[in-house]
Design a protein around this motif. Structure first.
Motif, PDB file in Angstrom:
ATOM      1  N   ALA A 181      39.011 -37.116 -65.449  1.00 54.48           N
ATOM      2  CA  ALA A 181      37.616 -36.729 -65.258  1.00 54.48           C
ATOM      3  C   ALA A 181      36.771 -37.884 -65.767  1.00 54.48           C
ATOM      4  CB  ALA A 181      37.285 -35.454 -66.022  1.00 54.48           C
ATOM      5  N   GLY A 182      36.193 -38.649 -64.849  1.00 54.15           N
ATOM      6  CA  GLY A 182      35.436 -39.829 -65.273  1.00 54.15           C
ATOM      7  C   GLY A 182      36.326 -40.795 -66.015  1.00 54.15           C
ATOM      8  N   ASP A 183      35.965 -41.097 -67.275  1.00 57.33           N
ATOM      9  CA  ASP A 183      36.764 -42.047 -68.054  1.00 57.33           C
ATOM     10  C   ASP A 183      37.607 -41.370 -69.127  1.00 57.33           C
ATOM     11  OD1 ASP A 183      34.635 -41.301 -69.651  1.00 57.33           O
ATOM     12  OD2 ASP A 183      34.086 -43.337 -70.250  1.00 57.33           O
ATOM     13  N   VAL A 184      37.996 -40.120 -68.859  1.00 58.97           N
ATOM     14  CA  VAL A 184      38.842 -39.377 -69.796  1.00 58.97           C
ATOM     15  C   VAL A 184      40.063 -38.831 -69.052  1.00 58.97           C
ATOM     16  CG1 VAL A 184      38.985 -37.327 -71.275  1.00 58.97           C
ATOM     17  CG2 VAL A 184      36.942 -38.768 -71.335  1.00 58.97           C
ATOM     18  N   VAL A 185      41.238 -38.977 -69.672  1.00 60.62           N
ATOM     19  CA  VAL A 185      42.470 -38.403 -69.130  1.00 60.62           C
ATOM     20  C   VAL A 185      42.572 -36.962 -69.622  1.00 60.62           C
ATOM     21  CG1 VAL A 185      44.983 -38.562 -69.074  1.00 60.62           C
ATOM     22  CG2 VAL A 185      43.603 -40.655 -69.089  1.00 60.62           C
ATOM     23  N   LEU A 186      42.556 -36.019 -68.710  1.00 63.62           N
ATOM     24  CA  LEU A 186      42.672 -34.613 -69.082  1.00 63.62           C
ATOM     25  C   LEU A 186      44.121 -34.210 -69.299  1.00 63.62           C
ATOM     26  CD1 LEU A 186      40.089 -32.972 -66.647  1.00 63.62           C
ATOM     27  CD2 LEU A 186      39.721 -33.814 -68.979  1.00 63.62           C
ATOM     28  N   ALA A 187      45.019 -34.780 -68.499  1.00 61.35           N
ATOM     29  CA  ALA A 187      46.439 -34.465 -68.635  1.00 61.35           C
ATOM     30  C   ALA A 187      47.251 -35.525 -67.923  1.00 61.35           C
ATOM     31  CB  ALA A 187      46.749 -33.089 -68.043  1.00 61.35           C
ATOM     32  N   LEU A 196      37.549 -33.590 -77.603  1.00 64.63           N
ATOM     33  CA  LEU A 196      36.566 -34.424 -76.929  1.00 64.63           C
ATOM     34  C   LEU A 196      35.180 -34.014 -77.396  1.00 64.63           C
ATOM     35  CD1 LEU A 196      36.178 -36.634 -74.760  1.00 64.63           C
ATOM     36  CD2 LEU A 196      35.924 -34.799 -73.082  1.00 64.63           C
ATOM     37  N   GLU A 197      34.481 -34.943 -78.030  1.00 66.94           N
ATOM     38  CA  GLU A 197      33.207 -34.614 -78.662  1.00 66.94           C
ATOM     39  C   GLU A 197      32.023 -34.645 -77.708  1.00 66.94           C
ATOM     40  OE1 GLU A 197      32.638 -37.032 -82.101  1.00 66.94           O
ATOM     41  OE2 GLU A 197      34.553 -36.468 -83.024  1.00 66.94           O
ATOM     42  N   SER A 198      32.162 -35.296 -76.565  1.00 64.41           N
ATOM     43  CA  SER A 198      31.076 -35.343 -75.591  1.00 64.41           C
ATOM     44  C   SER A 198      31.678 -35.436 -74.206  1.00 64.41           C
ATOM     45  CB  SER A 198      30.142 -36.527 -75.860  1.00 64.41           C
ATOM     46  OG  SER A 198      30.857 -37.737 -75.868  1.00 64.41           O
ATOM     47  N   PRO A 199      30.933 -35.073 -73.147  1.00 63.67           N
ATOM     48  CA  PRO A 199      31.506 -35.068 -71.794  1.00 63.67           C
ATOM     49  C   PRO A 199      31.931 -36.472 -71.365  1.00 63.67           C
ATOM     50  CG  PRO A 199      29.441 -33.834 -71.886  1.00 63.67           C
ATOM     51  CD  PRO A 199      29.551 -34.553 -73.172  1.00 63.67           C
ATOM     52  N   PRO A 200      32.872 -36.537 -70.423  1.00 62.06           N
ATOM     53  CA  PRO A 200      33.286 -37.839 -69.895  1.00 62.06           C
ATOM     54  C   PRO A 200      32.125 -38.575 -69.249  1.00 62.06           C
ATOM     55  CG  PRO A 200      34.812 -36.107 -69.232  1.00 62.06           C
ATOM     56  CD  PRO A 200      33.629 -35.436 -69.830  1.00 62.06           C
TER      57      PRO A 200
END
Length: 204
Positions: A181-187, A196-200
């Motif tokens: 999701a954006g610049d974050v790996v969810l799985a 995760l402290e703030s949205p991707p």
């Protein structure tokens, strides 16, 4: 400007392998990811500092693990310098590859950004130089990436777009699924997003 924590585990028996506390941010010229890794008992294990340009190319990479250090960038393919724990010897390497990869989730985000795939399009082949713990020894490998699905999920902060990739190792034939999701790996195999402290962030 996401900040959070990933945990790592063995994909065969789910043995904990450590954690990575990260911070990443998009900018006008690209994306930067910095992180500290720890062992399962909380001891410092290394660090990651990766900057990619707006096209997804690695313009600066610095990894530390097990006393070893690697610095690299996209230059005539990709070029790197690997330094031993004593600091007395440095070995330079170069490969006709597109980018780097390794244990950090940062590399999954960077590769997806480099390829910029469209849902349903044919799989794309990419050559990467893998730098993995414990000694960051370089190994060139070929993967194919396909964006199988893109789904928008409603959240309190607006829709969250999740991309599902199929990643195949072209040498072994092993396939895995990665959700971004954006610049974050969810799985991803061996990786769990614990906090995760703030949205991707989203790429333009």
């Amino acid at each position: 400007m996401p900040r959070g924590r990933y945990s790592f585990y063995d994909t065969h028996d789910h043995t904990p392998l450590g954690e990575e506390n990260f911070h990443c941010a998009t900018g006008t010229s690209g994306w930067r990811y910095t992180a500290r890794t720890t062992t399962p008992n909380g001891q410092e294990a290394g660090s990651v500092d990766l900057t990619i340009d707006d096209l997804g190319r690695p313009i600066r990479l610095e990894l530390h693990a097990g006393g070893w250090q690697v610095r690299g960038a996209a230059l005539d393919g990709v070029t790197w310098v690997r330094t031993d724990p004593t600091g007395e010897h440095a070995q330079e390497g170069n490969a006709a590859a597109h980018a780097f990869t390794g244990a950090s989730p940062a590399f999954l985000v960077a590769t997806a950004r480099l390829l910029r795939l469209s849902p349903g399009a044919p799989a794309t082949r990419v050559r990467l130089v893998a730098l993995t713990s414990p000694v960051l020894a370089p190994r060139t490998l070929d993967q194919s990436w396909a964006l199988r699905d893109r789904t928008a999920h409603a959240t309190d902060n607006g829709p969250l777009v999740v991309d599902e990739y199929q990643v195949s190792d072209l040498q072994t034939g092993e396939q895995s699924t990665v959700h971004l999701a954006g610049d974050v790996v969810l799985a991803a195999p061996g990786i769990e997003l614990e906090n995760l402290e703030s949205p991707p962030s989203t790429f333009g």
